[in-house]
Design an enzyme around this catalytic site. Structure first.
Site, PDB file in Angstrom:
ATOM      1  N   HIS A 504      64.231  76.252  -6.434  1.00  0.00           N
ATOM      2  CA  HIS A 504      63.350  77.353  -6.041  1.00  0.00           C
ATOM      3  C   HIS A 504      63.133  78.333  -7.188  1.00  0.00           C
ATOM      4  O   HIS A 504      62.246  79.189  -7.121  1.00  0.00           O
ATOM      5  CB  HIS A 504      63.928  78.087  -4.819  1.00  0.00           C
ATOM      6  CG  HIS A 504      65.178  78.880  -5.116  1.00  0.00           C
ATOM      7  ND1 HIS A 504      66.439  78.361  -5.032  1.00  0.00           N
ATOM      8  CD2 HIS A 504      65.324  80.173  -5.505  1.00  0.00           C
ATOM      9  CE1 HIS A 504      67.327  79.288  -5.331  1.00  0.00           C
ATOM     10  NE2 HIS A 504      66.648  80.413  -5.628  1.00  0.00           N
ATOM     11  N   ASP A 534      68.186  71.659  -3.808  1.00  0.00           N
ATOM     12  CA  ASP A 534      67.818  72.907  -4.481  1.00  0.00           C
ATOM     13  C   ASP A 534      68.327  72.921  -5.919  1.00  0.00           C
ATOM     14  O   ASP A 534      68.833  73.932  -6.411  1.00  0.00           O
ATOM     15  CB  ASP A 534      68.342  74.112  -3.699  1.00  0.00           C
ATOM     16  CG  ASP A 534      67.688  75.414  -4.149  1.00  0.00           C
ATOM     17  OD1 ASP A 534      66.601  75.346  -4.746  1.00  0.00           O
ATOM     18  OD2 ASP A 534      68.305  76.477  -3.929  1.00  0.00           O
ATOM     19  N   SER A 619      70.560  83.367  -9.073  1.00  0.00           N
ATOM     20  CA  SER A 619      70.365  81.985  -8.625  1.00  0.00           C
ATOM     21  C   SER A 619      70.336  81.057  -9.830  1.00  0.00           C
ATOM     22  O   SER A 619      69.625  81.313 -10.814  1.00  0.00           O
ATOM     23  CB  SER A 619      69.064  81.851  -7.841  1.00  0.00           C
ATOM     24  OG  SER A 619      69.124  82.619  -6.661  1.00  0.00           O
TER      25      SER A 619
END
Length: 769
Positions: A504, A534, A619
């Site tokens: 993402h 992911d 992230s």
């Protein structure tokens, strides 16, 4: 004060004794002068006795001689007194027995006097008829009238003398006389005082003496001879004077008991009285020992100071009695006294003497008992005190002997003990310092390792920014979250860098801007991405030697509570290289992920939980252990009100499997069973009845559609089947079904499923290839 003959006494004591001595002599001189005057007035003596001790120089010399002689005699007998101490106790007992004997003797004498009174009554009639007796009585009346005129003065003088003699001196108050050793002497002095009182009654005393004298011509010469002997004697020392006084008192007592017996007894007593003026050596020694015993037994008395005032009073009393006896005898020689008057006066005086003796014996008995009990109590107290002192002395002697015998060993022992205490304190201090140093070293080592790992990890973490077009229709905050993230250099081959990040983060863009810790930037290319895990891989080229690949750890050996570090770039480039610290809060967590932000969960991610601070931009960042090895990649966090520090990371072992396929294939091939499903929890009652689902089934999925010639169709899976278990695991929903199927992407082997078809339970095998 040196008084000669090697005798030394304190000067103040010498002055006090001299003052008492002179006072007693002056009093004696006044008494003698008064007596001489009385004798001259009564024409009983032709001349008064010459004055004595008038020269002050002679007084001083006589006082010194008397005092020195007494002290010399006392010092010579000190050692003998100690040996005679036991004998003195026996003497006290014998004195007590002698008192009883004297009492019996007095009673016998009283009986004899009664018989004499009877004889006197018989001869009374004869005497009344005698003319010679009448002439004598007339003469007696004339002279007795003259004596009565003088008797008031004489009685007055007698009372004054008695008052002076009975007045105690200061030294007598301080001196305690042993009653047992001087009992006989006190008895004799008391009897003598009684005789003096009787003699002060005018004609009665003179008649008493005339009663026992029969021959005037024989008596007067004897008295004159005794006067000459007394006047011609040499000065006596204090012990000799005391000895003479006691002997005279005893003789006077004996004479008193024998009055009225016979003329011969009176003459013998008178001769004994005169003969006793010359004391024997043995008697003198006994008296001196008794006197010294009295002085020594008195604890309050000075050992070198005799009772001079008491001795002088006794000597004066004896001399006074002796002078009165001479006066009375001279008066008797010049007067004719009737036998009847003499016997009556003798009887009255005898009764008085007997009463005085009895009273004196009673008083002496009471004093003896009191003195004996006091002495016993004093001896007991003294013995207890001596025992206590002896016990204390014994303890102190034992301690001294023990110290003298063993003091070297005791000193060595004390030194050893002190040395042990000092060494123990030193070792404890050293050990304490060592422990503190170890703790400090451990803390420093821990801190150093943590910092080292953080610095190394920072060199392997980069900032990843996708190239979102300026005319993007996404909101600014949405674009910023997707456009900026973190990545980890997991492999470096020459100048080629392989960076793992989240799918993402890279989004749909192929090119990504990579910024290193030294603020240098390069453009990287996305090699592959997988939305179900992911994860994405970006390839970049850089000749910067400061960029390092990170060491890979093992996520299968994670421990709950293990310390970890999180390195990333929260909120973009401005805060790149941020390091936060935490622990592993949970293992094997299933996290729901919504990739496309349509408020529907798309994937059930397998991850471990951490409590380190994670913010937007972290992230794709690195999660390292205490050794600085990569154990996970940050993937998500829970953003809810009142929830803090709940973040999740993908285990590094799963990451390695994914990135390997992404490097080579650019994608991940998952098994596709070819079915569509619904969750049982979302079915209503009509739908449950349609599939004939038992009421006990609460969880699972219902097959809603099966593709033709798909793996599900090949596995005989039909529409309406209810799957409750898959691969031996309880099936909750369709996300769990997809997770179990994707976990077999590498082996693609068939798995067993438990289903309900038409309300009946059965098992089938589902093929994955």
């Amino acid at each position: 004060m040196d008084i000669g003959k090697k005798h030394v006494i304190p000067k103040s004591q010498y002055r006090r004794k001299r003052r008492e001595f002179f006072h007693n002599e002056d009093r004696e001189e006044n008494l003698n002068q008064h007596q001489d005057k009385q004798n001259i007035d009564n024409t009983t003596l032709k001349k008064a006795e010459k004055q004595i001790h008038k020269d002050s120089i002679d007084k001083h010399e006589r006082f010194k001689n008397s005092l020195s002689s007494h002290l010399e005699q006392r010092n010579r007998d000190v050692n003998e007194n100690k040996a005679e101490e036991s004998k003195s106790n026996q003497d006290s007992k014998s004195a007590y027995n002698r008192d009883h004997y004297l009492t019996d003797d007095v009673s016998k004498k009283q009986n004899s006097l009664d018989s004499v009174d009877q004889d006197t009554e018989k001869s009374k009639y004869y005497e009344q008829n005698s003319e010679a007796t009448l002439s004598t009585k007339s003469t007696d009346k004339v002279e007795s009238s003259d004596m009565r005129k003088l008797s008031p003065d004489k009685n007055k003088v007698g009372h004054e003398e008695q008052h002076v003699l009975s007045k105690p001196s200061e030294h007598d108050k301080e001196t305690r006389i042993d009653f047992e050793s001087s009992r006989t002497d006190s008895d004799s002095s008391m009897q003598t005082e009684k005789i003096k009182k009787d003699s002060s009654d005018g004609n009665e005393s003179s008649n008493l003496k005339s009663e026992v004298i029969s021959d005037k011509s024989n008596t007067v010469p004897k008295l004159s001879e005794s006067d000459d002997e007394v006047n011609n004697q040499k000065p006596l020392t204090l012990p000799e004077e005391q000895k003479l006084k006691r002997q005279q008192s005893q003789n006077e007592q004996t004479k008193t008991y024998t009055y009225g017996d016979s003329e011969q007894n009176d003459k013998s007593n008178h001769e004994n009285d005169l003969s006793h003026h010359t004391p024997s050596k043995s008697d003198d020694k006994d008296n001196v020992m008794r006197e010294d015993h009295i002085v020594d037994n008195n604890p309050d008395n000075d050992i070198n100071t005799p009772s001079l005032s008491k001795i002088d009073d006794d000597r004066k009393l004896d001399e006074k009695i002796h002078v009165e006896d001479k006066h009375k005898q001279n008066a008797d020689s010049s007067e004719t006294v009737g036998y009847q008057s003499q016997s009556s006066v003798s009887h009255r005086s005898t009764e008085k003497r007997n009463m005085a003796i009895n009273d004196h014996h009673k008083l002496n008995g009471q004093k003896l008992n009191t003195k004996t009990s006091a002495n016993n109590n004093q001896k007991k107290a003294t013995s207890k005190l001596n025992k206590g002192r002896a016990t204390n002395n014994n303890y102190s002697d034992i301690l001294k002997k023990f110290w003298m015998m063993y003091w070297p060993k005791l000193v060595i022992l004390m030194g050893i003990i002190i040395l042990i205490v000092i060494l123990n304190a030193i070792f404890n201090n050293v050990n304490k310092n060592d422990r503190m140093n170890d703790n400090n070293d451990a803390d420093a080592q821990k801190y150093t390792t943590t910092m080292k790992n953080a610095n190394n990890t920072v060199k392997s973490v980069v900032t990843v920014e996708n190239e979102t077009s300026k005319d993007s229709s996404l909101p600014k905050d949405k674009a910023s979250q997707d456009e900026v993230g973190s990545g980890v250099v997991y492999k470096k081959s020459g100048d080629t860098l392989y960076i793992v990040t989240n799918a993402h983060v890279v989004g749909d863009k192929e090119n990504q801007k990579i910024t290193f810790s030294n603020n240098k930037s390069v453009v990287g290319k996305v090699l592959g991405k997988d939305k179900w895990s992911d994860l994405a891989v970006v390839k970049a080229t850089s000749s910067d030697s400061s960029v390092k690949e990170i060491a890979i750890g093992d996520s299968n050996n994670l421990v709950l509570g293990e310390p970890i570090l999180v390195v990333g770039n929260p909120l973009g480039v401005d805060f790149k290289g941020t390091v936060t610290e935490g622990i592993i809060s949970g293992l094997n967590r299933n996290v729901l992920i919504d990739f496309d932000k349509d408020n529907k969960y798309d994937m059930l991610m397998k991850a471990f939980q951490i409590d380190a601070s994670v913010n937007p931009g972290n992230s794709g960042g690195a999660v390292v252990n205490r050794e600085g090895k990569l154990i996970g990649v940050v993937a998500a966090k829970i953003s809810m009100p009142n929830v803090e520090n709940m973040s999740f990371a993908i285990p590094v072992n799963e990451v390695q499997k994914i990135v390997k396929d992404l490097e080579t294939k650019g994608k991940i091939d998952y098994p596709d069973v070819g079915v569509k499903m619904k969750n049982i929890a979302s079915l209503n009652s009509f739908e449950r009845q349609a599939v004939k689902l038992p009421g006990k089934v609460k969880n699972g999925v219902v097959v809603d559609q099966v593709d033709n010639n798909g793996l599900a169709d090949q596995s005989s899976l039909k529409k309406g089947d209810v799957i409750t278990e898959l691969d031996g695991k309880l099936l909750e929903d369709d996300l769990r079904f997809r997770q179990i199927i994707f976990s077999h992407k590498d082996d693609l082997k068939s798995i067993t499923a438990k289903i309900y078809r038409d309300g009946k339970e059965k098992e089938i095998n589902i093929k994955l290839k």
